[in-house]
Design an enzyme around this catalytic site. Structure first.
Site, PDB file in Angstrom:
ATOM      1  N   ARG A 109     -53.218  11.549  -8.712  1.00 47.84           N
ATOM      2  CA  ARG A 109     -53.386  12.197  -7.401  1.00 47.84           C
ATOM      3  C   ARG A 109     -54.470  11.472  -6.618  1.00 47.84           C
ATOM      4  NH1 ARG A 109     -56.427  17.882  -9.262  1.00 47.84           N
ATOM      5  NH2 ARG A 109     -57.976  16.870 -10.563  1.00 47.84           N
ATOM      6  N   CYS A 113     -55.312   6.352   1.154  1.00 45.06           N
ATOM      7  CA  CYS A 113     -56.478   5.784   1.835  1.00 45.06           C
ATOM      8  C   CYS A 113     -56.706   6.563   3.132  1.00 45.06           C
ATOM      9  CB  CYS A 113     -56.192   4.315   2.142  1.00 45.06           C
ATOM     10  SG  CYS A 113     -57.447   3.516   3.135  1.00 45.06           S
ATOM     11  N   ASN A 147     -57.328  18.791  -1.268  1.00 45.83           N
ATOM     12  CA  ASN A 147     -57.987  19.300  -2.475  1.00 45.83           C
ATOM     13  C   ASN A 147     -59.089  18.339  -2.884  1.00 45.83           C
ATOM     14  OD1 ASN A 147     -57.660  21.388  -4.814  1.00 45.83           O
ATOM     15  ND2 ASN A 147     -58.020  19.434  -5.824  1.00 45.83           N
ATOM     16  N   GLU A 148     -60.296  18.862  -2.944  1.00 44.67           N
ATOM     17  CA  GLU A 148     -61.448  18.091  -3.433  1.00 44.67           C
ATOM     18  C   GLU A 148     -61.481  16.659  -2.914  1.00 44.67           C
ATOM     19  OE1 GLU A 148     -61.781  18.220  -7.676  1.00 44.67           O
ATOM     20  OE2 GLU A 148     -62.594  20.231  -7.673  1.00 44.67           O
ATOM     21  N   GLU A 318     -62.608  27.454  -7.460  1.00 44.67           N
ATOM     22  CA  GLU A 318     -62.137  27.273  -8.842  1.00 44.67           C
ATOM     23  C   GLU A 318     -63.321  27.558  -9.773  1.00 44.67           C
ATOM     24  OE1 GLU A 318     -60.447  23.383  -9.366  1.00 44.67           O
ATOM     25  OE2 GLU A 318     -59.246  23.525  -7.542  1.00 44.67           O
ATOM     26  N   GLN A 367     -52.725  19.951 -19.559  1.00 45.37           N
ATOM     27  CA  GLN A 367     -52.229  20.900 -20.565  1.00 45.37           C
ATOM     28  C   GLN A 367     -53.329  21.376 -21.509  1.00 45.37           C
ATOM     29  OE1 GLN A 367     -49.802  18.604 -23.697  1.00 45.37           O
ATOM     30  NE2 GLN A 367     -49.431  17.522 -21.797  1.00 45.37           N
TER      31      GLN A 367
HETATM   32  C1  GAL Z   1     -60.566  20.384 -10.143  1.00 41.78           C
HETATM   33  C2  GAL Z   1     -59.292  20.276  -9.336  1.00 41.78           C
HETATM   34  C3  GAL Z   1     -58.155  21.070  -9.939  1.00 41.78           C
HETATM   35  C4  GAL Z   1     -58.098  20.871 -11.421  1.00 41.78           C
HETATM   36  C5  GAL Z   1     -59.421  21.235 -12.023  1.00 41.78           C
HETATM   37  C6  GAL Z   1     -59.466  21.131 -13.531  1.00 41.78           C
HETATM   38  O1  GAL Z   1     -61.361  19.263  -9.952  1.00 41.78           O
HETATM   39  O2  GAL Z   1     -59.497  20.716  -8.016  1.00 41.78           O
HETATM   40  O3  GAL Z   1     -56.949  20.689  -9.338  1.00 41.78           O
HETATM   41  O4  GAL Z   1     -57.803  19.516 -11.672  1.00 41.78           O
HETATM   42  O5  GAL Z   1     -60.403  20.381 -11.509  1.00 41.78           O
HETATM   43  O6  GAL Z   1     -60.742  21.453 -14.013  1.00 41.78           O
END
Ligand code: GAL
Length: 640
Positions: A109, A113, A147-148, A318, A367
């Site tokens: 992912r 650029c 995302n991030e 998260e 996983q």
């Molecule tokens: C973050 C990310 C998520 C997932 C997670 C796993 O950096 O935004 O998509 O990969 O880490 O810890």
């Protein structure tokens, strides 16, 4: 009234990973657990648009309906962190290039650029299509952009697109090539350019490239991420009015200016993985061992305070619920820690905390990453702790007036990466040490970018402030409180030159001294210092100064390491924790600021009228104001 005015818990969910017949049951179980928010969609591009221009909205519409029907509010992610294979094959120039000039490949992912004009067009297309489709849905209360940004070191790309855009950026900044040559010192090593078209990206040089050139490339790269995010935010505001715009920042990412991006969004959320970051962050072995299953007591708090400073509100998008898959070692949280991290986030003002992820994925890269549920659907250990956290959701106002501000500067981090001048110098580690010492004295802390107004604080600290802009100088001059500056402050002009008046440059108007030369040391070298009736040490760096001021502390050889002029103090070296705490205590006494010394493993934070305490240690700890000793991984509400 926004959904974020009331503390909430949520979870990250990937309906596309599970059979559709499971969605309704999952949604019901989320609500039963006490969750009211769900984030979806952020990596689903190839499911939404399996072939060019052929959109498959139905499954996502049904997922939104199912979650909404259960009573959940939805944060919808734009899927731009994962451009699909057909898009990359059609336009390979979308791919970013690494520092060695190699194209990143498809298959994970963040392979795009920020300077790809084509990718900006494709981004606008998919974001517009999604916003037109779901932007007015009642249950969609917010958007997450991408995302991030910066994950997997993806802000800086050494592509042809980046080079072309960098030249335009430089022309805009300098107007004339003579101005660029003067700013970069083009006369050195025959580096003079005749036109902006001649300027390359600063990679693949024989030895180190010109630091001014690299600094500008880092600034440019940050600006590219900002304008890319703004492209998305503008579309979402237009097509989905009255929804919050959120991005999920990460821990210890510094490749772009998060304060500046925070101004373009509504909620600066971040992804909190305390155990993953203990393993890969700037911690010593002793802390890594002691906090193996708890995380470092200042890690999450620092990021809550940092991101609270970035935007109108902050949140955790998260939250680690169990072992992650991406650190070098991946222990499980100690019982109680998932709940503690959640409560601590709210104590620091988070609008919501959302767990990553609902159920452990059976396939692909993650996983081995825990969820709230196991892969077979049974509760994993984090599940009951999420329920406990739901039962303890706070109410009332989150506002806290912190008496102390810590100045953090992204440009400082870029400079020190480019020109460390000492391998033991680690800006972020130093910042964390200053932050930790202040918290050990019981303070609530606000983090501020240079230039933010400081007049409401009693103590302002800048662990190192190499660039002093006019705005930063004005804010410090107007602060009217105790100010403590660290080594290397005022040591560079904006274009990375040595100031004519020597360091600390403009700060000489606050404290009259001059750095004549500096030394750096290996980590094993410590200088002994007597201060406040203690024998303490400092190391890593030493600025030697010329001044009429008498040092308040000096090395055995007589080199001053702490100078003070009225309310402004300056440290010329990197103090150990005891030294730092003693310096902060002395300044607090002058500022009539009450200190509450805390044990090594305990930290506190006030939320509204309640002060919360958090025990990150392996033993129960008795502290003033707590009715009982706080158990390991326990929290307490303090009387005071
Ligand atoms: C973050 C990310 C998520 C997932 C997670 C796993 O950096 O935004 O998509 O990969 O880490 O810890």
């Amino acid at each position: 009234m926004s959904f974020s005015d009331q503390p909430r818990l949520g979870v990250c969910y990937y309906p596309e990973h599970w059979p559709e017949k499971q969605w309704a049951e999952d949604a019901r179980a989320m609500v039963d657990l006490g969750l009211s928010l769900v984030r979806i969609g952020e990596f689903a591009w190839s499911e939404i648009e399996p072939d060019p221009g052929r959109y498959e909205w139905d499954w996502l519409t049904r997922a939104v309906e199912t979650l909404s029907h259960a009573g959940l509010k939805i944060i919808l992610g734009t899927p731009t962190a994962t451009p699909p294979k057909w898009l990359i094959d059609a336009y390979p120039d979308i791919l970013a290039r690494d520092r060695d000039g190699r194209a990143r490949r498809f298959g994970s992912r963040r392979h795009y650029c920020f300077s790809s004009e084509r990718y900006r067009l494709e981004t606008a297309r998919i974001v517009e299509a999604m916003a037109a489709r779901f932007g007015a849905h009642d249950a969609v209360v917010a958007w997450q952009t991408d995302n991030e940004y910066g994950c997997h070191e993806t802000i800086r790309s050494w592509s042809a697109g980046a080079e072309a855009a960098f030249r335009v950026w430089l022309e805009d900044r300098y107007q004339s090539i003579e101005a660029l040559n003067a700013a970069w010192g083009g006369v050195f090593w025959s580096q003079r350019y005749r036109s902006f078209r001649e300027v390359d990206l600063p990679n693949l040089t024989v030895t180190e490239p010109n630091p001014s050139h690299v600094m500008d490339f880092y600034r440019f790269s940050s600006d590219q991420a900002l304008s890319y995010n703004r492209l998305q935010a503008d579309i979402l505001r237009r097509l989905s009015p009255d929804r919050e715009i959120i991005h999920n920042f990460m821990g210890f990412f510094h490749e772009f200016d998060h304060f500046a991006m925070g101004a373009d969004i509504d909620i600066a959320s971040w992804d909190s993985y305390p155990l993953g970051f203990l393993d890969i962050g700037p911690y010593d072995d002793d802390d890594r061992q002691r906090y193996l299953r708890n995380g470092h007591p200042d890690f999450a708090a620092f990021h809550h305070d940092l991101y609270r400073a970035c935007s109108r509100a902050s949140a955790v998008m998260e939250q680690q619920p169990g072992p992650v898959n991406w650190a070098r070692h991946n222990p499980a949280p100690a019982p109680g820690m998932v709940r503690l991290w959640t409560e601590e986030a709210f104590a620091h003002g988070a609008a919501f905390v959302s767990y990553f992820r609902w159920r452990q994925a059976p396939f692909a890269q993650e996983q081995m990453h825990a969820g709230l549920l196991r892969r077979d659907g049974a509760p994993a250990p984090g599940y009951e702790e999420a329920r406990d956290a739901a039962d303890a959701l706070p109410g009332g106002a989150a506002k806290t007036n912190a008496p102390v501000a810590l100045i953090f500067d992204y440009e400082a981090q870029w400079l020190f990466e480019i020109q460390p001048q000492g391998a033991a110098w680690d800006y972020v580690k130093i910042v964390l040490e200053w932050y930790g010492a202040l918290r050990r004295l019981g303070f609530d802390i606000d983090i501020a970018p240079p230039g933010r107004k400081l007049s409401e604080y009693k103590l302002v600290v800048a662990p190192s402030l190499p660039f002093v802009s006019e705005a930063a100088m004005a804010a410090l001059a107007a602060a009217d409180c105790e100010i403590i500056l660290g080594p290397r402050s005022g040591s560079k002009t904006a274009s990375v030159q040595v100031p004519q008046t020597l360091a600390p440059g403009a700060l000489q108007s606050l404290i009259d001294l001059k750095v004549t030369h500096s030394e750096s040391f290996p980590p094993t070298h410590r200088e002994s210092v007597d201060f406040a009736n203690q024998q303490v040490t400092c190391g890593v760096w030493l600025d030697h100064v010329e001044t009429k001021l008498t040092p308040e502390a000096a090395t055995r050889d007589g080199a001053g390491v702490l100078f003070r002029s009225g309310s402004v103090s300056l440290l010329t070296s990197v103090p150990d924790q005891d030294f730092l705490m003693a310096v902060f205590e002395a300044a607090s006494a002058r500022a009539a600021l009450e200190v509450t010394k805390l044990p090594r493993d305990v930290r506190t934070r006030r939320r509204g009228s309640v002060r919360h305490a958090f025990n990150y240690g392996p033993e129960p700890v008795a502290i003033d104001g707590a009715a009982h000793p706080i158990p390991p991984a326990g929290t307490a509400r303090l009387e005071s």
